[in-house]
Design a protein around this motif. Structure first.
Motif, PDB file in Angstrom:
ATOM      1  N   THR B  33       0.828  -1.202   0.000  1.00 33.28           N
ATOM      2  CA  THR B  33       0.000   0.000   0.000  1.00 33.28           C
ATOM      3  C   THR B  33       0.866   1.258   0.000  1.00 33.28           C
ATOM      4  OG1 THR B  33      -1.593  -1.243   1.264  1.00 33.28           O
ATOM      5  CG2 THR B  33      -1.920   1.125   1.123  1.00 33.28           C
ATOM      6  N   THR B  34       1.826   1.276   0.870  1.00 35.10           N
ATOM      7  CA  THR B  34       2.753   2.399   0.817  1.00 35.10           C
ATOM      8  C   THR B  34       4.065   1.884   0.252  1.00 35.10           C
ATOM      9  OG1 THR B  34       3.238   1.898   3.117  1.00 35.10           O
ATOM     10  CG2 THR B  34       1.879   3.830   2.688  1.00 35.10           C
ATOM     11  N   ILE B  37      10.165   4.297  -0.793  1.00 34.79           N
ATOM     12  CA  ILE B  37      10.584   5.530  -1.452  1.00 34.79           C
ATOM     13  C   ILE B  37      11.359   5.210  -2.718  1.00 34.79           C
ATOM     14  CG2 ILE B  37      12.008   7.589  -1.216  1.00 34.79           C
ATOM     15  CD1 ILE B  37      11.588   7.318   1.812  1.00 34.79           C
ATOM     16  N   LEU B  42       4.415   5.537  -9.668  1.00 34.51           N
ATOM     17  CA  LEU B  42       3.178   5.272 -10.375  1.00 34.51           C
ATOM     18  C   LEU B  42       2.135   4.627  -9.475  1.00 34.51           C
ATOM     19  CD1 LEU B  42       4.654   3.802 -13.667  1.00 34.51           C
ATOM     20  CD2 LEU B  42       4.082   6.167 -13.145  1.00 34.51           C
ATOM     21  N   SER B  43       0.870   4.797  -9.872  1.00 30.48           N
ATOM     22  CA  SER B  43      -0.218   4.116  -9.183  1.00 30.48           C
ATOM     23  C   SER B  43      -0.139   2.621  -9.488  1.00 30.48           C
ATOM     24  CB  SER B  43      -1.563   4.665  -9.661  1.00 30.48           C
ATOM     25  OG  SER B  43      -1.759   4.323 -11.021  1.00 30.48           O
ATOM     26  N   ARG B  44      -0.857   1.830  -8.691  1.00 27.35           N
ATOM     27  CA  ARG B  44      -0.918   0.391  -8.966  1.00 27.35           C
ATOM     28  C   ARG B  44      -1.409   0.158 -10.379  1.00 27.35           C
ATOM     29  NH1 ARG B  44      -4.617  -0.171  -3.785  1.00 27.35           N
ATOM     30  NH2 ARG B  44      -3.025  -0.239  -2.164  1.00 27.35           N
ATOM     31  N   ARG B  45      -2.440   0.916 -10.738  1.00 33.24           N
ATOM     32  CA  ARG B  45      -3.053   0.784 -12.045  1.00 33.24           C
ATOM     33  C   ARG B  45      -2.034   1.005 -13.161  1.00 33.24           C
ATOM     34  NH1 ARG B  45      -9.014   2.645 -13.534  1.00 33.24           N
ATOM     35  NH2 ARG B  45      -9.370   1.771 -11.500  1.00 33.24           N
TER      36      ARG B  45
END
Lengths: 457, 457
Positions: B33-34, B37, B42-45
């Motif tokens: 989830t986090t 660093i 990018l997002s998971r998507r």
């Protein structure tokens, strides 16, 4: 979109902080992973974005056709570039090879020639020209903002934005489960020292890695009409540079939708123009929707190198690139100089309406104690603050009184993020885009009447 | 998009089932989830959709400009409606009021007049006309499919689709964390009894409530060229009606992108036309991208009543409605009869190319044991199956040999969902949209040469 926000801020107005949906705490959510049969056929995202505040607002307008709308963000019909478009259409129709290209697919990034013309045009006056490899064409800047959210934000991530901020984008973020934290703003835009304080608080709470972006509407922002000063742009870049050297990258999303709509004062360069060294974290979003035509609808983004491929990956799955015909037409309009020639026409028309708006406020709000408003140098909006005890929320006494008096506005509380700087429920966004000068004056007169009526109760 | 799929199916080709990412089991995911660093911005998507299979494919084409592409799904440049568009542009330019409307915003659903003309046009021959309240205009049907996914699907939800199926949509679903389960298909399209079996297995596994949609490309599907028979359309509607009476609603998404491109045989009515009683669970997606112009790009959806408001809520957050100018132009082209007049031109051109494709296969693949192909009656694709041991995957020996021989194809395994009916790695999608007749013949000759070379090793 709007609705969730409305709901949240309405609750916050009475002093309770309530977050409808945090992905980080799924067990406390009212929606479970496998929803009960028949409970809802919608995704979580759609459930967060389907309430009908805008719908209710439009229903009011329809139910009362005599209402003057100072709510709609549309552009002025009278300023639409009829001749410029007719000429561009004729030219495109006469160029068989060009028309054929316009009728075919192009790349997901959009037409290379349009991106090149755009880079040349948008940055001509700033001595700064982005590589066309970093430019992506979209259906308005809003699609760019949405794509960017899809690309870099996960549920539970944090975006900092001015309070108030552009409510449509905030709605998109809310629907994606992103936390938007509001930061105080004044006539010079969002206060950078407040952003620094907010970042510090987030760092101390151990959530630094969830902060992904700072969102600013740089010029004549929707809804507040303020313009981020050159000094603040510098401070903001420096602040984020410092942050990024310690943490993962935070993007600075610079929404330039209204940059061309300056009617007075000196232009302020876009952030990338003054700070090309910040190109690895600044995203610029622009559009011709406000400055030329929202029907042709060509927007763009300038992206950091490493975001180009992922953004295009997402975009090709969504629409294979925005309608190319629009891009080809817009390109003709720019190349021929017609866009530049049209800008003074738009500016003069809106400047006139801005002046009428401000005069009407002075005239009709004279003597309404503590009422004050921003005097923007551009854009389409004037931000009105009413006496503190006066709740301008949807459904409240002023809202009802205004409708009875025959005028529609956007309640300011719609535009406040659910966290951070608290919503000011005594605020109103006035738009002078659609109504004509007589309508603006009359609408503001009606609003003042409603304010007096409610204040005296 | 494509890439993830490519990756998954490549792994499945060697017999291992591997799901890159299940939201339902976040702890086993390679993404937390986090994220750490610097691990990813990018997002998971986006992480699920950024690998570059299409990019690599295009890079191959660019690196070898002498390659004949039987891969691209573009339409034929020669069939683009130049005159029809020029006429529609001239008419729109001459109608000042109409042009002004075309340059302004419209509703998120798109222009009411275009929706009305469309309902009239699309359903004229079927004696079935949807309410324009249920019609929404999009930038191509792909945007409709994407919006619909956003609106009804959560991570971990299940969609059933033919194996093979339209890979771009499958990529969109994968990126959203949706499970796509493939069901065997033949010349008459997806096998409904296999869908029934699959649904039963899912029910027994206690996952019935995660099934949200069955996706079919009804006519001349991309990639397999098959057409869902009228009998199967009926069976499918009945199957889903039975399922829906026991469980939460499963949508039947009917993708009609190629419906106008029939060159032989009898038309089969769209599902909603034959089964108007199924309008509470059928979504139809259509487009003028293939039948008129992918540059103007006007697509549409016909939605169940209860999905209209949530879909519009999402769409207004994304782009406030698709470019209205395109809709106005397309409306002129339909109203004047120019679209209908253009259809026979397109059909004749593509029919000629289809025949060349089939002749070339017969000629050049003669004697290649076990090679066979579908003989579609429309569309832009021919589905080629090679001897079983022959792996046509990207990077495999045939792929390399084909590039060396000077031809590019889409490996069939790209088009198989990661679950359900196993990927057939000895398959190829041949597109006859872009290449001319000589190019098609030559490309297929080169491909046969490559197949012989690899088969003899």
């Amino acid at each position: 979109m709007l609705v969730v926000k409305a709901h949240l801020t309405k609750i916050r107005c009475i002093g309770v902080h309530f977050y409808a949906f945090h992905f980080s705490q799924p067990s406390t959510s009212h929606m479970t992973t496998t929803s009960a049969i028949g409970e809802s056929n919608l995704s979580r995202r759609a459930q967060l974005s389907t309430d009908q505040a805008i719908g209710r607002l439009m229903a009011q307008a329809l139910a009362h056709p005599d209402l003057i709308s100072l709510a709609a963000g549309f552009v002025d019909n009278a300023t639409l570039p009829l001749t410029a478009t007719q000429d561009a259409m004729a030219e495109l129709a006469a160029d068989e090879a060009g028309l054929r290209r316009a009728l075919q697919y192009d790349s997901s990034a959009g037409s290379a020639s349009m991106r090149s013309v755009l880079a040349e045009w948008a940055y001509r006056k700033w001595d700064y020209r982005p590589s066309i490899e970093n430019v992506i064409l979209t259906a308005g800047s809003n699609q760019l903002l949405h794509l960017l959210s899809e690309c870099v934000l996960d549920p539970g991530d944090i975006v900092l934005a001015a309070a108030p901020t552009y409510f449509v984008y905030m709605g998109t973020l809310n629907a994606a489960g992103v936390r938007v934290i509001g930061v105080e703003a004044d006539d010079d835009g969002v206060q950078v020292n407040r952003i620094a304080e907010q970042l510090e608080r987030i760092e101390q709470a151990g959530e630094a890695e969830r902060v992904k972006a700072v969102y600013v509407v740089t010029d004549f922002d929707n809804p507040a009409g303020s313009c981020l000063s050159q000094q603040r742009r510098l401070e903001l870049v420096e602040l984020i540079q410092r942050w990024n050297s310690r943490h993962g990258r935070v993007l600075l999303i610079s929404d330039c939708a209204y940059s061309e709509l300056r009617y007075a004062g000196e232009d302020i360069p876009p952030i990338l123009a003054d700070h090309p060294d910040a190109s690895n974290f600044v995203v610029e979003a622009g559009t011709f929707s406000k400055s030329f035509s929202p029907g042709i609808r060509v927007g763009w983004g300038v992206l950091p190198d490493d975001l180009v491929a992922p953004m295009l990956g997402l975009k090709s799955g969504i629409d294979f690139g925005s309608p190319h015909f629009s891009q080809a037409l817009m390109q003709r309009a720019i190349e021929s100089g017609r866009v530049d020639a049209h800008l003074p026409v738009i500016r003069e028309a809106y400047f006139g309406k801005l002046k009428v708006t401000l005069s009407a406020l002075e005239k009709h709000f004279a003597g309404i104690e503590a009422a004050h408003w921003r005097r923007p140098e551009g854009g389409l909006y004037v931000w009105l603050t009413l006496p503190e005890h006066l709740d301008a929320s949807e459904g409240g006494p002023l809202w009802q009184a205004a409708i009875e008096a025959g005028v529609l506005y956007v309640p300011g509380h719609f535009c406040y993020p659910s966290e951070g700087a608290p919503a000011q429920c005594n605020t109103i966004r006035l738009s002078f885009g659609v109504a004509d000068e007589k309508g603006i004056d009359q609408g503001i007169e009606r609003l003042a009447h409603a304010v007096r009526r409610v204040a005296s109760n």
